[in-house]
Design an enzyme around this catalytic site. Structure first.
Site, PDB file in Angstrom:
ATOM      1  N   GLY A 185       0.781  -1.231   0.000  1.00  0.00           N
ATOM      2  CA  GLY A 185       0.000   0.000   0.000  1.00  0.00           C
ATOM      3  C   GLY A 185       0.811   1.277   0.000  1.00  0.00           C
ATOM      4  N   HIS A 213       1.965   0.648 -13.310  1.00  0.00           N
ATOM      5  CA  HIS A 213       2.737  -0.561 -13.627  1.00  0.00           C
ATOM      6  C   HIS A 213       4.226  -0.251 -13.456  1.00  0.00           C
ATOM      7  CE1 HIS A 213       3.445  -4.473 -15.383  1.00  0.00           C
ATOM      8  NE2 HIS A 213       4.424  -3.925 -16.091  1.00  0.00           N
ATOM      9  N   ASN A 264      -4.221   2.551 -13.806  1.00  0.00           N
ATOM     10  CA  ASN A 264      -3.384   1.539 -13.160  1.00  0.00           C
ATOM     11  C   ASN A 264      -1.928   1.985 -13.212  1.00  0.00           C
ATOM     12  OD1 ASN A 264      -2.641  -1.099 -12.104  1.00  0.00           O
ATOM     13  ND2 ASN A 264      -1.922  -1.596 -14.161  1.00  0.00           N
TER      14      ASN A 264
HETATM   15  C1  GRF Z   1       3.744  -1.384  -7.379  1.00  0.00           C
HETATM   16  O1  GRF Z   1       5.044  -1.651  -7.799  1.00  0.00           O
HETATM   17  C2  GRF Z   1       2.820  -1.251  -8.554  1.00  0.00           C
HETATM   18  O2  GRF Z   1       3.415  -0.698  -9.674  1.00  0.00           O
HETATM   19  C3  GRF Z   1       2.456  -2.673  -8.816  1.00  0.00           C
HETATM   20  O3  GRF Z   1       2.307  -3.250  -7.536  1.00  0.00           O
HETATM   21  C4  GRF Z   1       3.160  -2.559  -6.618  1.00  0.00           C
HETATM   22  C5  GRF Z   1       2.344  -2.134  -5.441  1.00  0.00           C
HETATM   23  O4  GRF Z   1       3.122  -1.598  -4.411  1.00  0.00           O
HETATM   24  N1  GRF Z   1       1.311  -2.764  -9.685  1.00  0.00           N
HETATM   25  P1  GRF Z   1       2.467  -0.933  -3.116  1.00  0.00           P
HETATM   26  O5  GRF Z   1       1.514  -1.935  -2.515  1.00  0.00           O
HETATM   27  O6  GRF Z   1       1.754   0.313  -3.539  1.00  0.00           O
HETATM   28  O7  GRF Z   1       3.625  -0.640  -2.221  1.00  0.00           O
END
Ligand code: GRF
Length: 200
Positions: free
Chosen positions: A12, A111, A109
């Site tokens: 998160g 990525h 989203n």
């Molecule tokens: C991030 O690297 C995002 O790009 C990917 O999942 C990860 C989530 O990280 N889709 P967090 O839970 O926000 O720390």
């Protein structure tokens, strides 16, 4: 004020970045109204509880392995919270079709790579950074894009790159990319929100 729902499965940190951007006023005209996670013990739901943001655990297992039931529950929760826009911040599940239909042009989203490379099925978490390092690429980064059905497809809103070093491990690279993500996702939410507000 547009009401934002953040979907997150894991730690998160992107959710936290969105929260901080709103708190500082950098991201404005947007209210963090709901957090949805498929993982009951996610850091994202814990963070929502800590900050008093409404949080919901919704998952296939919780819905008795009934995909239709999960779809209706998601739509109902979003409707009840009067959600206008959605940010996927590390959400590991595919969104139901009906949700994509209802929130067309309103879901983004993040990525952790430079799409269209290193995206698609199976390209999540450290897998992405592993693949980038294995490919020998000297540059990686993060991408925020509109969500349109297929994994990691949809119009790119923002992209920023960073170097990949000789001695990088997937973890080291993920930390460098996350710094970018934490800036890029709130900025992209602002872009989407401004566009919607202007068209109203
Ligand atoms: C991030 O690297 C995002 O790009 C990917 O999942 C990860 C989530 O990280 N889709 P967090 O839970 O926000 O720390």
């Amino acid at each position: 004020m547009l009401r934002l729902a953040v979907f997150a499965s894991g730690f998160g940190s992107n959710l936290e970045a969105i929260y901080q951007s709103i708190a500082s006023g950098a991201l404005h005209g947007v209210e963090l109204a709901l957090v949805i996670s498929n993982n009951s013990v996610s850091g994202a739901l814990a963070f929502a509880r800590e900050k008093g943001i409404p949080g919901r655990h919704l998952s296939l297992v919780r819905s008795g392995n009934d995909a239709h039931k999960l779809e209706s529950e998601m739509l109902e929760v979003l409707h009840d919270a009067r959600i206008d826009i959605i940010a996927l911040a590390g959400f590991m599940k595919k969104l139901p079709e009906a949700l994509l239909d209802r929130y067309q042009e309103r879901i983004i989203n993040i990525h952790p790579a430079l799409l269209p490379e290193f995206g698609g099925n199976g390209m999540y978490g450290l897998n992405v950074h592993n693949a980038v390092i294995a490919s020998g690429r000297k540059i990686s980064g993060a991408t925020v894009h509109m969500v349109e059905g297929e994994y990691d497809s949809g119009k790119i809103i923002l992209q920023e790159s960073c170097p990949v070093f000789e001695k990088d491990t997937p973890k080291l690279l993920s930390e460098r990319v996350k710094e970018i993500e934490h800036r890029l996702l709130p900025e992209a939410i602002q872009i989407m929100a401004d566009k919607i507000t202007k068209s109203r």
